[in-house]
Motif scaffolding. Structure first.
Motif, PDB file in Angstrom:
ATOM      1  N   ASP A 147       0.827  -1.205   0.000  1.00 10.48           N
ATOM      2  CA  ASP A 147       0.000   0.000   0.000  1.00 10.48           C
ATOM      3  C   ASP A 147       0.865   1.259   0.000  1.00 10.48           C
ATOM      4  O   ASP A 147       0.565   2.243  -0.691  1.00 10.48           O
ATOM      5  CB  ASP A 147      -0.928   0.005   1.215  1.00 10.48           C
ATOM      6  N   ASP A 150       2.078   2.312  -3.301  1.00  9.73           N
ATOM      7  CA  ASP A 150       1.001   2.681  -4.215  1.00  9.73           C
ATOM      8  C   ASP A 150       0.560   1.532  -5.119  1.00  9.73           C
ATOM      9  O   ASP A 150       0.170   1.739  -6.264  1.00  9.73           O
ATOM     10  CB  ASP A 150       1.409   3.900  -5.070  1.00  9.73           C
ATOM     11  N   THR A 152      -2.199  -1.418  -5.998  1.00 11.39           N
ATOM     12  CA  THR A 152      -3.645  -1.568  -5.875  1.00 11.39           C
ATOM     13  C   THR A 152      -3.974  -3.031  -5.603  1.00 11.39           C
ATOM     14  O   THR A 152      -3.569  -3.909  -6.377  1.00 11.39           O
ATOM     15  CB  THR A 152      -4.367  -1.107  -7.156  1.00 11.39           C
ATOM     16  N   THR A 154      -6.023  -6.083  -5.947  1.00  7.77           N
ATOM     17  CA  THR A 154      -7.014  -6.532  -6.929  1.00  7.77           C
ATOM     18  C   THR A 154      -7.184  -8.035  -6.759  1.00  7.77           C
ATOM     19  O   THR A 154      -6.399  -8.826  -7.281  1.00  7.77           O
ATOM     20  CB  THR A 154      -6.548  -6.211  -8.362  1.00  7.77           C
ATOM     21  N   VAL A 197      -3.735  -1.079 -13.722  1.00  2.00           N
ATOM     22  CA  VAL A 197      -3.450  -0.175 -12.593  1.00  2.00           C
ATOM     23  C   VAL A 197      -1.959   0.045 -12.375  1.00  2.00           C
ATOM     24  O   VAL A 197      -1.563   0.757 -11.457  1.00  2.00           O
ATOM     25  CB  VAL A 197      -4.093  -0.698 -11.284  1.00  2.00           C
ATOM     26  N   ALA A 200      -0.079  -3.969  -9.218  1.00  4.65           N
ATOM     27  CA  ALA A 200      -1.213  -4.704  -8.645  1.00  4.65           C
ATOM     28  C   ALA A 200      -0.706  -5.805  -7.733  1.00  4.65           C
ATOM     29  O   ALA A 200       0.415  -6.288  -7.870  1.00  4.65           O
ATOM     30  CB  ALA A 200      -2.064  -5.316  -9.756  1.00  4.65           C
TER      31      ALA A 200
END
Length: 432
Positions: A147, A150, A152, A154, A197, A200
């Motif tokens: 996190d 950065d 994501t 999924t 994204v 991930a």
């Protein structure tokens, strides 16, 4: 007003009166004073009672508490140098919530099979409690690490129509009017996600149907799998090193008491945080095995004993890269300088715990990947969506998978992965 508190908060409440709710671990008394080992799910503490501090009825209640009876305690937190935690509770009131009769797990020695049959009760033991707390902190460290970079989250599906790691290790199931499999890995889906994204990861249960009854294998385990667009093998190694160091750092900071319960030496763990890991090629690893006197041929995959020999040559986690293409899955990218090997890596934990991370760079070219799928005897139609990733905006990408249970076993110093989770699943164990 006295509010219920938890054992984990008691260090900040010395000389205060608190109310705890939990269970009696064991009780001993000398007639004039009574000692109770007490737990509430957040920790363990000693409660001391005497007729001078509690009523006669409460004193008798505490004296006759049976193992795992549910009880509430009101008392004062005091410092106690002789206590393992440095504090204890001087009881003022004892309230019996429910009394246990004939608790099946006693202080005597029990066999592992017996304890596994009673896993729903065994997890109350201080050792199992410590392991579950360490597992929690490892999970938290993993999530924070990605996190903060950065990524994501999924989540990948558990039902899949295609294999990832090999058809012999798949659990099949009916899915309405077609066949499906329980996921071996979320990697293929993360390859699609990273092109949406950028960075991930998925973190969830995976399933392997191989009948491996070793201390390193479970049929159901949790795995975190990051995948990054425009990342190569070297970037994947750097990301994996950082993850392992972040995990160890958090456990050392948050789980000092739990590591003590497990008698886990922390010196080796502390050294791992200091810098990068040793990196060797598959060729160099083969030489280490052969030099040890163990028969091994180039092109063979490493077994558990082989991994132990390699990792014993180093005091820190070891990165082994550039394995033969013949023993790796179809999606691995071949090295342009040597097509006999792939751009992959495994990270072997020290102390004989084996592979905890496996990954590398994926093949991003459509025609090359299609040929690899066909050469592996797989149906390209099943992987049409996976091939689409290469048709539309393909880029170099890489990632890895970290097996949570093996990581817990290593960091906690456990002899077997069956203690690393709540209710482990192995070839011979589906209950409780």
């Amino acid at each position: 007003m006295i509010q219920k508190t938890y054992i984990s908060h008691l260090r900040s409440k010395i000389n205060e009166t608190v109310e705890l709710a939990g269970w009696a671990v064991r009780v001993r008394d000398s007639g004039k004073i009574c000692f109770m080992q007490f737990r509430d799910g957040t920790g363990f503490i000693q409660v001391v009672a005497s007729p001078n501090d509690v009523s006669t009825d409460d004193f008798e209640t505490m004296r006759h508490l049976s193992i795992e009876s549910a009880v509430k305690v009101k008392g004062t937190v005091v410092e106690s140098p002789k206590s393992a935690t440095g504090i204890e509770i001087i009881a003022k009131e004892i309230d019996l919530v429910s009394k246990t009769e004939n608790y099946p797990i006693t202080p005597k020695e029990h066999g592992t099979d017996f304890l596994m049959d009673l896993r729903h009760l065994w997890i109350r033991n201080p050792r199992q409690h410590a392991i579950l707390r360490i597992r929690h902190q490892i999970i938290t460290a993993i999530r924070h690490y990605f996190d903060d970079l950065d990524f994501t989250l999924t989540d990948a599906p558990i039902f899949t129509a295609n294999e990832c790691e090999g058809s012999s290790t798949l659990f099949g199931t009916e899915y309405f009017d077609e066949n499906a499999f329980l996921s071996q890995s979320g990697q293929l889906y993360m390859e699609a996600a990273c092109q949406a994204v950028g960075r991930a990861y998925c973190f969830g249960p995976t399933f392997r149907a191989e009948k491996s009854n070793t201390r390193r294998h479970l049929t159901e385990f949790w795995m975190v799998e990051p995948e990054v667009a425009y990342m190569d093998l070297e970037g994947s190694i750097e990301l994996a090193e950082g993850l392992i160091q972040a995990i160890i750092k958090r456990v050392l900071e948050r789980c000092e008491q739990e590591l003590k319960v497990l008698n886990r030496s922390t010196e080796g763990l502390k050294a791992i945080i200091a810098g990068p890991f040793p990196k060797i090629s598959y060729d160099e690893a083969v030489k280490i095995i052969q030099d040890s006197g163990t028969p091994f041929s180039w092109g063979d995959d490493f077994g558990g004993a082989d991994e132990t020999i390699i990792s014993n040559a180093f005091e820190r986690p070891t990165v082994v890269h550039s394995y033969p293409a013949s023993i790796k899955p179809f999606y691995m990218k071949k090295d342009p300088k040597n097509p006999n090997v792939v751009r992959n890596m495994d990270i072997l934990a020290p102390e004989g715990y084996g592979e905890i991370i496996g990954g590398g760079q994926r093949e991003e070219h459509y025609e090359t990947l299609l040929q690899s799928i066909e050469a592996s005897g797989l149906d390209p139609k099943t992987y049409s969506w996976y091939l689409d990733i290469r048709r539309y905006g393909a880029v170099p990408h890489a990632g890895f998978g970290l097996g949570l249970e093996r990581c817990v076993a290593w960091i906690a110093g456990l002899p077997h992965v069956r203690e690393t989770g709540l209710f482990p699943r192995m070839p011979h164990r589906l209950r409780p």
